[in-house]
Scaffold this active site. Structure first.
Site, PDB file in Angstrom:
ATOM      1  N   CYS A  86      38.855  42.442  37.960  1.00 42.41           N
ATOM      2  CA  CYS A  86      40.109  42.123  37.266  1.00 42.41           C
ATOM      3  C   CYS A  86      39.998  42.448  35.778  1.00 42.41           C
ATOM      4  O   CYS A  86      39.947  43.607  35.402  1.00 42.41           O
ATOM      5  CB  CYS A  86      40.483  40.663  37.531  1.00 42.41           C
ATOM      6  SG  CYS A  86      42.199  40.294  37.111  1.00 42.41           S
ATOM      7  N   HIS A 186      39.919  39.727  43.487  1.00 46.00           N
ATOM      8  CA  HIS A 186      38.823  38.812  43.140  1.00 46.00           C
ATOM      9  C   HIS A 186      37.991  38.461  44.377  1.00 46.00           C
ATOM     10  O   HIS A 186      38.333  37.507  45.080  1.00 46.00           O
ATOM     11  CB  HIS A 186      39.403  37.504  42.577  1.00 46.00           C
ATOM     12  CG  HIS A 186      39.945  37.622  41.195  1.00 46.00           C
ATOM     13  ND1 HIS A 186      39.212  37.281  40.079  1.00 46.00           N
ATOM     14  CD2 HIS A 186      41.147  38.039  40.739  1.00 46.00           C
ATOM     15  CE1 HIS A 186      39.944  37.479  38.990  1.00 46.00           C
ATOM     16  NE2 HIS A 186      41.117  37.942  39.357  1.00 46.00           N
ATOM     17  N   GLU A 188      35.278  36.856  44.584  1.00 48.09           N
ATOM     18  CA  GLU A 188      34.722  35.492  44.493  1.00 48.09           C
ATOM     19  C   GLU A 188      35.738  34.445  44.954  1.00 48.09           C
ATOM     20  O   GLU A 188      35.357  33.328  45.290  1.00 48.09           O
ATOM     21  CB  GLU A 188      34.232  35.203  43.062  1.00 48.09           C
ATOM     22  CG  GLU A 188      35.304  34.860  42.049  1.00 48.09           C
ATOM     23  CD  GLU A 188      36.039  36.074  41.493  1.00 48.09           C
ATOM     24  OE1 GLU A 188      35.819  37.205  41.974  1.00 48.09           O
ATOM     25  OE2 GLU A 188      36.867  35.882  40.561  1.00 48.09           O
TER      26      GLU A 188
END
Lengths: 217, 73
Positions: A86, A186, A188
């Site tokens: 990002c 993302h 994660e």
């Protein structure tokens, strides 16, 4: 156990999630401050999401001149894994470590939504553990993720349904060598079933495995 | 300014808003950034050269943006 540095810029906000998710996969992940000159001998580095330096001037434009970016560039030049997520992707693009640039989303909406991406290239440090064409369900969270490039980039990920107007549905690219990857989604945030998807794990384990292989070399 | 050919979504939104206010003859709206600063130097030429370098390296992203330098000596 490979050592992975997660850089904290003023305005980063995903560094704890990234460190947590990498540690959950067995990596020796820890923070590095943007003002530091080195990455503490890390085998790889992640530039996490957020709003480094308030996104002033342009996203990533000021962060690319942070002292730590010399060490990030050195690591990249050595062929070691560098992953930008990002805002981290935006910083890598501003630093010309990956080609292209990210402009405002088509429709001028900040998008915080789940997306599906396909893996286009399994030769990068972020896709090594993936299968070509594999679909991954990973969320995005950005205002400036509309990818543009003046060259044909090496494409790592494409959106299945383009959410932001990105050129050629591009969600992530790498440098020519495949060791520096930037992506808008993302991983994660999709690293455990309790988050709604664990598809991002394969991106993180790709990174860790790439660090491990280069650590041995 | 975003280069010609790079879609300027901000400009498009501004352009679509103008007819609602009665101005229906406006097209080609582009939104950019305007920076002003003072700079010391011995000649306009050397200052222009420096500012162009500043734009190339930092103030503009030449992958997507162009720039123009105006100097009031």
């Amino acid at each position: 156990m490979p050592k992975i540095a997660v850089v904290v810029f003023p305005g980063s906000n995903c560094e704890q999630d990234v460190v947590h998710a990498l540690r959950a996969e067995g990596a020796d992940a820890d923070y590095a401050w943007h003002g530091d000159d080195d990455l503490g001998g890390a085998d790889g580095v992640v530039l996490p999401g957020g709003f480094a330096h308030g996104d002033y001037l342009r996203t990533g434009a000021i962060a690319r001149f942070s002292p730590v970016m010399h060490a990030v560039r050195s690591l990249a030049d050595e062929g070691k894994p560098v992953l930008g997520i990002c805002n981290g992707f935006q910083i890598l693009a501003e630093a010309h470590l990956v080609p292209g640039a990210l402009i405002k989303n088509e429709g001028l909406r900040f998008l915080c939504v789940w997306t599906e991406v396909t893996v286009e290239d399994t030769g990068t440090i972020a896709t090594r553990a993936c299968e070509k064409g594999q679909r991954l369900r990973i969320p995005i969270n950005h205002y400036e993720g509309n990818y543009r490039a003046n060259v044909e980039p090496r494409v790592a990920f494409r959106y299945v349904d383009n959410p932001n107007g990105a050129w050629q549905n591009i969600a992530g690219v790498s440098n020519d060598a495949g060791n520096v990857v930037g992506l808008m989604p993302h991983p994660e945030r999709a690293s455990h079933e309790s988050l709604g998807s664990a598809d991002g794990r394969t991106v993180l384990t790709s990174l860790i495995e790439s660090c491990r292989l280069l650590q041995r070399a | 300014m975003l280069k010609p050919g790079i879609s300027d979504v901000q400009g498009q939104v501004v352009e679509r808003s103008l007819p609602a206010l009665g101005w229906e003859n406006v097209s080609g709206v582009r939104v950019g950034k305007h920076l002003e600063f003072e700079i010391e130097g011995s000649s306009v030429e050397s200052i222009r050269e420096q500012v162009e370098q500043m734009c190339e390296r930092f103030l503009a992203n030449t992958v997507i943006e162009g720039f123009r330098v105006d100097i009031d000596a």
